[in-house]
Enzyme design. Structure first.
Site, PDB file in Angstrom:
ATOM      1  N   LYS A 146      55.744  -4.329   6.593  1.00 20.71           N
ATOM      2  CA  LYS A 146      55.107  -4.984   7.738  1.00 20.71           C
ATOM      3  C   LYS A 146      55.161  -6.509   7.692  1.00 20.71           C
ATOM      4  O   LYS A 146      54.621  -7.165   8.589  1.00 20.71           O
ATOM      5  CB  LYS A 146      53.674  -4.479   7.882  1.00 20.71           C
ATOM      6  CG  LYS A 146      53.618  -3.010   8.280  1.00 20.71           C
ATOM      7  CD  LYS A 146      52.216  -2.496   8.415  1.00 20.71           C
ATOM      8  CE  LYS A 146      52.218  -1.033   8.841  1.00 20.71           C
ATOM      9  NZ  LYS A 146      52.865  -0.121   7.881  1.00 20.71           N
ATOM     10  N   LYS A 189      45.106  -3.655   4.327  1.00 22.44           N
ATOM     11  CA  LYS A 189      45.983  -2.491   4.181  1.00 22.44           C
ATOM     12  C   LYS A 189      47.249  -2.877   3.442  1.00 22.44           C
ATOM     13  O   LYS A 189      47.552  -4.068   3.294  1.00 22.44           O
ATOM     14  CB  LYS A 189      46.320  -1.896   5.544  1.00 22.44           C
ATOM     15  CG  LYS A 189      46.919  -2.860   6.546  1.00 22.44           C
ATOM     16  CD  LYS A 189      47.054  -2.176   7.904  1.00 22.44           C
ATOM     17  CE  LYS A 189      47.469  -3.138   8.999  1.00 22.44           C
ATOM     18  NZ  LYS A 189      47.540  -2.477  10.314  1.00 22.44           N
ATOM     19  N   GLN A 238      44.075  -8.811   8.095  1.00 21.35           N
ATOM     20  CA  GLN A 238      44.050  -9.170   9.515  1.00 21.35           C
ATOM     21  C   GLN A 238      42.607  -9.247  10.001  1.00 21.35           C
ATOM     22  O   GLN A 238      41.742  -8.499   9.509  1.00 21.35           O
ATOM     23  CB  GLN A 238      44.794  -8.117  10.350  1.00 21.35           C
ATOM     24  CG  GLN A 238      46.263  -7.966  10.013  1.00 21.35           C
ATOM     25  CD  GLN A 238      46.900  -6.810  10.753  1.00 21.35           C
ATOM     26  OE1 GLN A 238      46.346  -5.720  10.829  1.00 21.35           O
ATOM     27  NE2 GLN A 238      48.086  -7.041  11.310  1.00 21.35           N
ATOM     28  N   PRO A 239      42.328 -10.110  10.959  1.00 24.52           N
ATOM     29  CA  PRO A 239      40.988 -10.097  11.541  1.00 24.52           C
ATOM     30  C   PRO A 239      40.763  -8.801  12.303  1.00 24.52           C
ATOM     31  O   PRO A 239      41.686  -8.259  12.928  1.00 24.52           O
ATOM     32  CB  PRO A 239      41.001 -11.305  12.490  1.00 24.52           C
ATOM     33  CG  PRO A 239      42.446 -11.489  12.831  1.00 24.52           C
ATOM     34  CD  PRO A 239      43.215 -11.110  11.603  1.00 24.52           C
ATOM     35  N   ARG A 241      41.919  10.716   7.498  1.00 24.16           N
ATOM     36  CA  ARG A 241      41.522  10.506   8.887  1.00 24.16           C
ATOM     37  C   ARG A 241      42.475  11.225   9.839  1.00 24.16           C
ATOM     38  O   ARG A 241      43.664  11.380   9.548  1.00 24.16           O
ATOM     39  CB  ARG A 241      41.572   9.018   9.245  1.00 24.16           C
ATOM     40  CG  ARG A 241      40.600   8.119   8.527  1.00 24.16           C
ATOM     41  CD  ARG A 241      40.753   6.706   9.089  1.00 24.16           C
ATOM     42  NE  ARG A 241      39.870   5.756   8.437  1.00 24.16           N
ATOM     43  CZ  ARG A 241      40.227   4.949   7.452  1.00 24.16           C
ATOM     44  NH1 ARG A 241      41.472   4.991   7.011  1.00 24.16           N
ATOM     45  NH2 ARG A 241      39.367   4.104   6.922  1.00 24.16           N
ATOM     46  N   ARG A 289      58.127   2.685  19.294  1.00 22.10           N
ATOM     47  CA  ARG A 289      56.728   2.732  19.744  1.00 22.10           C
ATOM     48  C   ARG A 289      56.099   1.387  19.434  1.00 22.10           C
ATOM     49  O   ARG A 289      56.180   0.917  18.295  1.00 22.10           O
ATOM     50  CB  ARG A 289      55.952   3.860  19.058  1.00 22.10           C
ATOM     51  CG  ARG A 289      54.636   4.180  19.784  1.00 22.10           C
ATOM     52  CD  ARG A 289      53.838   5.220  19.052  1.00 22.10           C
ATOM     53  NE  ARG A 289      53.015   4.618  18.014  1.00 22.10           N
ATOM     54  CZ  ARG A 289      52.570   5.262  16.931  1.00 22.10           C
ATOM     55  NH1 ARG A 289      52.915   6.511  16.724  1.00 22.10           N
ATOM     56  NH2 ARG A 289      51.820   4.652  16.045  1.00 22.10           N
ATOM     57  N   GLU A 349      51.467  -3.149  15.482  1.00 21.29           N
ATOM     58  CA  GLU A 349      52.597  -2.668  14.698  1.00 21.29           C
ATOM     59  C   GLU A 349      53.741  -2.319  15.635  1.00 21.29           C
ATOM     60  O   GLU A 349      53.530  -1.986  16.810  1.00 21.29           O
ATOM     61  CB  GLU A 349      52.222  -1.426  13.873  1.00 21.29           C
ATOM     62  CG  GLU A 349      51.228  -1.680  12.765  1.00 21.29           C
ATOM     63  CD  GLU A 349      51.044  -0.474  11.857  1.00 21.29           C
ATOM     64  OE1 GLU A 349      51.916   0.418  11.872  1.00 21.29           O
ATOM     65  OE2 GLU A 349      50.035  -0.424  11.159  1.00 21.29           O
ATOM     66  N   GLU A 366      56.761   0.378  15.618  1.00 17.61           N
ATOM     67  CA  GLU A 366      57.130   1.600  14.905  1.00 17.61           C
ATOM     68  C   GLU A 366      58.542   2.021  15.290  1.00 17.61           C
ATOM     69  O   GLU A 366      58.780   2.514  16.397  1.00 17.61           O
ATOM     70  CB  GLU A 366      56.140   2.711  15.249  1.00 17.61           C
ATOM     71  CG  GLU A 366      54.699   2.413  14.850  1.00 17.61           C
ATOM     72  CD  GLU A 366      54.401   2.807  13.416  1.00 17.61           C
ATOM     73  OE1 GLU A 366      55.362   3.216  12.716  1.00 17.61           O
ATOM     74  OE2 GLU A 366      53.238   2.731  13.009  1.00 17.61           O
TER      75      GLU A 366
END
Length: 297
Positions: free
Chosen positions: A94, A133, A171-172, A211, A247, A262, A264
Site C-alpha cells: 500500500k 494496519k 492514517q487518520p 470480522r 475496485r 485503497e 484494489e
C-alpha cells in the site's frame, strides 16, 4: 477450433468462500468460453494450456507474498495474466498510496513506519483517532482503529508489526466513514457498478481478523465527485490501459469530499451477486481482452 480456455484463478480457501466464483464461471461459459477455477498454487496446473488467466479470489496472497509474486511472474511468461504481473506487484504494497498522492489523487493522508525506522509521536495523533494496519494485507487483517488519547496503544500496534519485519501504516480515522465506505467497480477502464458498505472498524482498539469483511454491502449510485476521484486514481496507475478489472474504495473526508482509501487491482470482491449487469460486463471485458491478444499475437 475449440473454445478458448480461461483460468479463473482462486486459492484453496477462496474456492470455498468466493460467492462470485460460480457466477463468473457461468457467465464466461455463457459467453462461449471454456472456463475453470484453478488455485494459484495448484500442483502442475499447466498454465501454458490456458489462453488467459484472470486473478479472482487469491485471498491468501498477503500471507505468502513473495511466493505469490513469483507465481505471477512465472505465469505471465507462459500465458496472459490479468491483471498483469507488474501491476500485481505494484498494488501488493500500500505504499502505492504515496505514489498516487504525488500524482494529485486525493488520498487519505498516510504515514509509513518501516522496520527499524523511526517515526514522530505526533504521527499517531488525529482529531478523531487513527487507524493502524500493515502495508501488505487483505481483508482488514491486523488492522485496528484507536480513539484520541490512545497514542500509546496505536504505537504499540505499529511496533508489533515492525517487529515482525512488516511495514506499518498510520492514517487518520475519518468519522464520516460511519456513513459507509464506497466501492466503485470498473471493467476494462469503464465504470460498471458500485456498492456502499457499513464500516468495518466498529470497535476501537480491537484487532479482529474474523470480522465480516463487507458488512451490509448494498447497491449504490456514486456521486459525480466520487466517479471523478475514482477515475483520477485509475488514470494515475502505471499502464492503466492494462486493467481488466479494478475496485476503487472511497470514503468522505470532513469536507465531505471523496478520498481514496485503497485501490484494489489484485483479488477484490467485485460484488457481482448484487449486480447481474456487472457479470455481463466482466465477461465482455474478458472477451475483449482475448480479442486484443489475437490481434497482437
Amino acid at each position: 477450433m475449440g473454445a478458448e480456455r480461461i483460468a479463473v484463478v482462486t486459492s484453496r480457501n477462496g474456492a470455498d468462500e468466493d460467492a462470485d466464483l460460480p457466477l463468473v464461471l457461468a457467465a464466461l461459459r455463457a459467453a462461449g468460453l471454456s472456463a475453470e477455477a484453478v488455485a494459484w498454487d495448484a500442483d502442475r496446473p499447466g498454465w501454458d494450456g490456458f489462453d488467459l488467466a484472470v486473478i479472482r479470489s487469491t485471498w491468501d496472497y498477503a500471507d505468502r507474498l513473495q511466493e505469490f509474486l513469483a507465481w505471477a511472474d512465472a505465469t505471465a511468461r507462459v500465458t496472459r495474466l490479468w491483471n498483469p504481473a507488474p501491476l500485481v506487484r505494484w498494488n501488493s504494497d500500500k505504499r502505492y498510496l504515496l505514489e498516487l498522492a504525488g500524482r494529485g489523487v486525493p488520498v487519505v493522508p498516510t504515514r509509513f513506519v518501516e522496520p527499524g525506522g523511526g517515526y514522530a509521536a505526533e504521527d499517531f495523533d488525529g482529531p478523531h483517532g487513527v487507524v493502524v494496519k500493515p502495508a501488505v494485507s487483505s481483508g482488514a487483517r491486523d488492522t485496528a482503529r484507536y480513539e484520541p488519547g490512545r497514542r500509546a496503544d496505536a504505537e504499540r500496534h505499529a511496533r508489533m508489526l515492525t517487529d515482525q519485519g512488516r511495514t506499518a501504516m498510520v492514517q487518520p480515522y475519518l468519522p464520516l466513514v460511519a456513513e459507509g465506505e464506497r466501492a466503485l467497480v470498473f471493467f476494462g477502464g469503464a465504470f460498471s457498478h458500485a456498492i456502499r458498505k457499513q464500516p468495518v472498524l466498529t470497535e476501537a482498539g480491537l484487532i479482529d481478523n474474523f470480522r465480516v469483511p463487507h458488512p451490509g454491502a448494498a447497491p449504490y449510485r456514486p456521486s459525480e465527485a466520487e466517479l471523478r476521484t475514482a477515475r483520477a486514481a485509475l488514470a494515475a496507475v502505471p499502464t492503466p490501459g492494462d486493467l481488466l478489472f479494478a475496485r476503487v474504495d472511497l470514503a468522505l473526508d470532513e469536507a465531505r469530499e471523496p478520498v481514496l482509501m485503497e485501490l484494489e487491482l489484485i483479488e477484490p470482491n467485485l460484488f457481482l451477486s448484487l449486480n447481474p449487469q456487472g457479470l455481463e460486463r466482466l465477461a465482455g471485458a474478458v472477451t475483449a481482452a482475448l480479442a486484443t491478444g489475437r490481434a497482437t499475437a
